[in-house]
Design a protein around this motif. Structure first.
Motif, PDB file in Angstrom:
ATOM      1  N   GLN A 113      -6.754  -3.870  -2.378  1.00 16.64           N
ATOM      2  CA  GLN A 113      -5.470  -3.753  -2.715  1.00 16.64           C
ATOM      3  C   GLN A 113      -5.022  -2.626  -1.827  1.00 16.64           C
ATOM      4  OE1 GLN A 113      -6.148  -3.561  -6.729  1.00 16.64           O
ATOM      5  NE2 GLN A 113      -4.650  -5.584  -7.162  1.00 16.64           N
ATOM      6  N   LEU A 114      -5.859  -1.362  -1.755  1.00 15.44           N
ATOM      7  CA  LEU A 114      -5.496  -0.491  -1.321  1.00 15.44           C
ATOM      8  C   LEU A 114      -5.142  -0.738   0.471  1.00 15.44           C
ATOM      9  CD1 LEU A 114      -7.607   2.327  -2.699  1.00 15.44           C
ATOM     10  CD2 LEU A 114      -4.935   1.882  -3.117  1.00 15.44           C
ATOM     11  N   CYS A 115      -6.016  -1.328   0.827  1.00 18.60           N
ATOM     12  CA  CYS A 115      -5.854  -1.908   2.349  1.00 18.60           C
ATOM     13  C   CYS A 115      -4.630  -2.826   2.510  1.00 18.60           C
ATOM     14  CB  CYS A 115      -7.156  -2.927   2.764  1.00 18.60           C
ATOM     15  SG  CYS A 115      -8.519  -2.004   3.362  1.00 18.60           S
ATOM     16  N   SER A 116      -4.211  -3.327   1.506  1.00 16.65           N
ATOM     17  CA  SER A 116      -2.733  -4.475   1.616  1.00 16.65           C
ATOM     18  C   SER A 116      -1.686  -3.514   1.743  1.00 16.65           C
ATOM     19  CB  SER A 116      -2.719  -5.172   0.543  1.00 16.65           C
ATOM     20  OG  SER A 116      -2.575  -4.578  -0.495  1.00 16.65           O
ATOM     21  N   ILE A 117      -1.551  -2.424   1.098  1.00 13.71           N
ATOM     22  CA  ILE A 117      -0.364  -1.451   1.172  1.00 13.71           C
ATOM     23  C   ILE A 117      -0.562  -0.043   2.154  1.00 13.71           C
ATOM     24  CG2 ILE A 117      -0.028  -1.999  -1.094  1.00 13.71           C
ATOM     25  CD1 ILE A 117      -0.996   0.580  -2.047  1.00 13.71           C
ATOM     26  N   LEU A 118      -1.765   0.187   2.633  1.00 15.10           N
ATOM     27  CA  LEU A 118      -1.931   1.274   3.396  1.00 15.10           C
ATOM     28  C   LEU A 118      -2.423   1.283   4.764  1.00 15.10           C
ATOM     29  CD1 LEU A 118      -3.186   3.642   0.632  1.00 15.10           C
ATOM     30  CD2 LEU A 118      -0.913   3.608   1.534  1.00 15.10           C
ATOM     31  N   ALA A 119      -3.342   0.153   5.132  1.00 19.62           N
ATOM     32  CA  ALA A 119      -4.106  -0.101   6.257  1.00 19.62           C
ATOM     33  C   ALA A 119      -3.008  -0.431   7.482  1.00 19.62           C
ATOM     34  CB  ALA A 119      -5.193  -1.377   6.064  1.00 19.62           C
ATOM     35  N   ASN A 120      -3.618  -0.024   8.672  1.00 15.99           N
ATOM     36  CA  ASN A 120      -2.730  -0.554   9.861  1.00 15.99           C
ATOM     37  C   ASN A 120      -1.440   0.307  10.009  1.00 15.99           C
ATOM     38  OD1 ASN A 120      -4.810  -2.461  10.690  1.00 15.99           O
ATOM     39  ND2 ASN A 120      -3.757  -3.852   9.159  1.00 15.99           N
ATOM     40  N   GLY A 121      -1.695   1.666   9.615  1.00 13.15           N
ATOM     41  CA  GLY A 121      -0.481   2.475   9.834  1.00 13.15           C
ATOM     42  C   GLY A 121       0.638   2.358   8.818  1.00 13.15           C
ATOM     43  N   LYS A 122       0.635   1.437   7.673  1.00 10.26           N
ATOM     44  CA  LYS A 122       1.572   1.202   6.625  1.00 10.26           C
ATOM     45  C   LYS A 122       1.522   2.481   5.889  1.00 10.26           C
ATOM     46  CE  LYS A 122       0.621  -3.648   6.193  1.00 10.26           C
ATOM     47  NZ  LYS A 122       0.125  -4.750   5.104  1.00 10.26           N
ATOM     48  N   GLY A 123       0.492   3.210   5.639  1.00 15.93           N
ATOM     49  CA  GLY A 123       0.682   4.589   4.630  1.00 15.93           C
ATOM     50  C   GLY A 123       1.631   5.468   5.537  1.00 15.93           C
ATOM     51  N   VAL A 124       1.286   5.624   6.727  1.00 19.14           N
ATOM     52  CA  VAL A 124       2.237   6.586   7.780  1.00 19.14           C
ATOM     53  C   VAL A 124       3.791   6.273   7.626  1.00 19.14           C
ATOM     54  CG1 VAL A 124       2.635   7.475   9.767  1.00 19.14           C
ATOM     55  CG2 VAL A 124       0.393   7.480   9.068  1.00 19.14           C
ATOM     56  N   GLU A 125       3.803   4.893   7.840  1.00 18.90           N
ATOM     57  CA  GLU A 125       5.241   4.477   7.785  1.00 18.90           C
ATOM     58  C   GLU A 125       6.077   4.504   6.623  1.00 18.90           C
ATOM     59  OE1 GLU A 125       4.800   0.257   8.631  1.00 18.90           O
ATOM     60  OE2 GLU A 125       4.103   0.441  10.833  1.00 18.90           O
ATOM     61  N   ARG A 126       5.222   4.341   5.436  1.00 20.77           N
ATOM     62  CA  ARG A 126       5.878   4.535   4.263  1.00 20.77           C
ATOM     63  C   ARG A 126       6.307   6.178   4.033  1.00 20.77           C
ATOM     64  NH1 ARG A 126       6.377   2.379  -0.897  1.00 20.77           N
ATOM     65  NH2 ARG A 126       6.933   3.622  -2.304  1.00 20.77           N
ATOM     66  N   MET A 127       5.345   6.978   4.531  1.00 18.00           N
ATOM     67  CA  MET A 127       5.911   8.612   4.365  1.00 18.00           C
ATOM     68  C   MET A 127       7.155   9.013   5.235  1.00 18.00           C
ATOM     69  SD  MET A 127       3.932   9.839   1.866  1.00 18.00           S
ATOM     70  CE  MET A 127       4.297  11.552   2.150  1.00 18.00           C
ATOM     71  N   VAL A 128       6.953   8.523   6.609  1.00 19.38           N
ATOM     72  CA  VAL A 128       8.128   8.532   7.461  1.00 19.38           C
ATOM     73  C   VAL A 128       9.276   8.113   6.765  1.00 19.38           C
ATOM     74  CG1 VAL A 128       9.147   7.915   9.596  1.00 19.38           C
ATOM     75  CG2 VAL A 128       6.730   8.616   9.582  1.00 19.38           C
ATOM     76  N   ALA A 129       9.533   6.965   6.214  1.00 22.55           N
ATOM     77  CA  ALA A 129      10.536   6.332   5.508  1.00 22.55           C
ATOM     78  C   ALA A 129      11.058   7.114   4.485  1.00 22.55           C
ATOM     79  CB  ALA A 129      10.374   4.988   5.189  1.00 22.55           C
ATOM     80  N   SER A 130       9.906   7.731   3.670  1.00 24.23           N
ATOM     81  CA  SER A 130      10.521   8.622   2.627  1.00 24.23           C
ATOM     82  C   SER A 130      11.316   9.722   3.058  1.00 24.23           C
ATOM     83  CB  SER A 130       9.120   9.085   1.888  1.00 24.23           C
ATOM     84  OG  SER A 130       9.361   9.832   0.791  1.00 24.23           O
ATOM     85  N   TYR A 131      10.489  10.823   3.947  1.00 21.99           N
ATOM     86  CA  TYR A 131      11.079  11.823   4.446  1.00 21.99           C
ATOM     87  C   TYR A 131      12.342  11.541   5.082  1.00 21.99           C
ATOM     88  CZ  TYR A 131       7.135  14.938   4.236  1.00 21.99           C
ATOM     89  OH  TYR A 131       6.179  15.743   3.833  1.00 21.99           O
ATOM     90  N   ARG A 132      12.769  10.414   5.756  1.00 19.41           N
ATOM     91  CA  ARG A 132      14.178  10.120   6.281  1.00 19.41           C
ATOM     92  C   ARG A 132      15.225   9.779   5.216  1.00 19.41           C
ATOM     93  NH1 ARG A 132      15.213   8.541  11.628  1.00 19.41           N
ATOM     94  NH2 ARG A 132      13.498   8.523  13.079  1.00 19.41           N
ATOM     95  N   SER A 133      14.671   9.105   3.991  1.00 19.44           N
ATOM     96  CA  SER A 133      15.363   9.000   3.009  1.00 19.44           C
ATOM     97  C   SER A 133      15.920  10.041   1.999  1.00 19.44           C
ATOM     98  CB  SER A 133      14.968   7.866   1.950  1.00 19.44           C
ATOM     99  OG  SER A 133      15.483   7.665   0.713  1.00 19.44           O
TER     100      SER A 133
END
Length: 270
Positions: A113-133
């Motif tokens: 489950q963690l791989c599904s939401i965080l792997a392949n750069g997804k974790g970084v993408e989420r954080m970048v989107a959060s900072y932008r928001s």
């Protein structure tokens, strides 16, 4: 070139039950001034502060504590301890319903489950989107903080849960408002990566499997401070308002008088 942080007084302390505490005093501004020591502090939440921590914080003469956590954070970590004579201001910078399932998986999910939401750069993408928001959508909250600082709220402590993202951005915005150099803002921001400062990851599975190196590596983008996150915030300012000046005046509604009062309260001659 990496910005060197100045030497700081004893208030740059490591507390027992409060993570990521520091005074941002000493940071240089573009006009040759510097942030005063003893005016603006940042940290993780105060819910687990010890008696010794509380005595130290009481000794700082704080006027206001800004808590940027939301209801979900309070449920997870608890409310701040009470400090003597301090005004506590709750200004949530994130909605507890936003990403509730995501954060449930961070706490309770297995490796797949963690791989599904965080792997392949997804974790970084989420954080970048959060900072932008937060920069784009929370101008009202940041404006409220800066006007309070200009009026009567210093010395002030800003915190969220880890003292890294929501508090980190609020500190960054405050520092931009008084003209602190961006390299210095980034250098202070990255101090949140120090091992003794980082937020302690909470997982329902605390076994070797649940806290394995693979799991920690997947979670690292969420709990680490990365230059690209802060850069995304600065980029959002440029893309939305063109310049920092327009962001401060049009986005946050800061008048020249308010800017001057912020400089008077937070900075001094170098």
């Amino acid at each position: 070139m990496t910005q060197q942080l100045p030497q700081v007084p004893p208030t740059h302390a490591e507390l027992t039950g409060v993570r990521n505490f520091r005074d941002v005093g000493g940071l240089p501004t573009t006009d040759g001034r510097r942030v005063r020591f003893g005016r603006l502090y940042r940290s993780g939440h105060l819910a687990h502060a010890t008696e010794q921590d509380r005595a130290f914080l009481d000794g700082l003469g704080l006027h206001t504590v800004f808590d940027f956590r939301n209801a979900a954070d309070h449920k997870l970590d608890g409310y701040d301890v009470e400090l003597t004579g301090v005004r506590n201001v709750s200004i949530p910078l994130s909605d507890p319903a936003d990403g509730a399932e995501f954060w449930r998986l961070v706490r309770d999910g297995n490796i797949e489950q963690l791989c599904s939401i965080l792997a392949n750069g997804k974790g970084v993408e989420r954080m970048v989107a959060s900072y932008r928001s937060i920069i784009r959508d929370r101008t009202g909250e940041h404006s409220r903080v800066l006007h309070a600082l200009a009026e009567d709220s210093v010395p002030a402590l800003m915190h969220c849960a880890a003292g890294k993202d929501r508090a980190g951005l609020s500190i960054a915005v405050s520092l931009l408002a008084v003209g602190v150099e961006r390299e210095a803002i980034e250098a202070d921001y990255l101090l949140s990566n120090d091992a003794h400062r980082r937020y302690k990851v909470k997982r329902s599975d605390t076994s070797a499997t649940g806290m394995s190196d693979e799991v920690m590596e997947l979670l690292d983008p969420l709990f680490g401070a990365r230059p690209e996150y802060l850069a995304a915030a600065f980029d959002t300012i440029a893309e939305t308002w063109d310049t920092t000046e327009r962001y401060l005046t049009e986005g946050l509604g800061l008048s020249p008088r308010t800017r001057e009062r912020l400089r008077e309260r937070l900075t001094e001659e170098a």
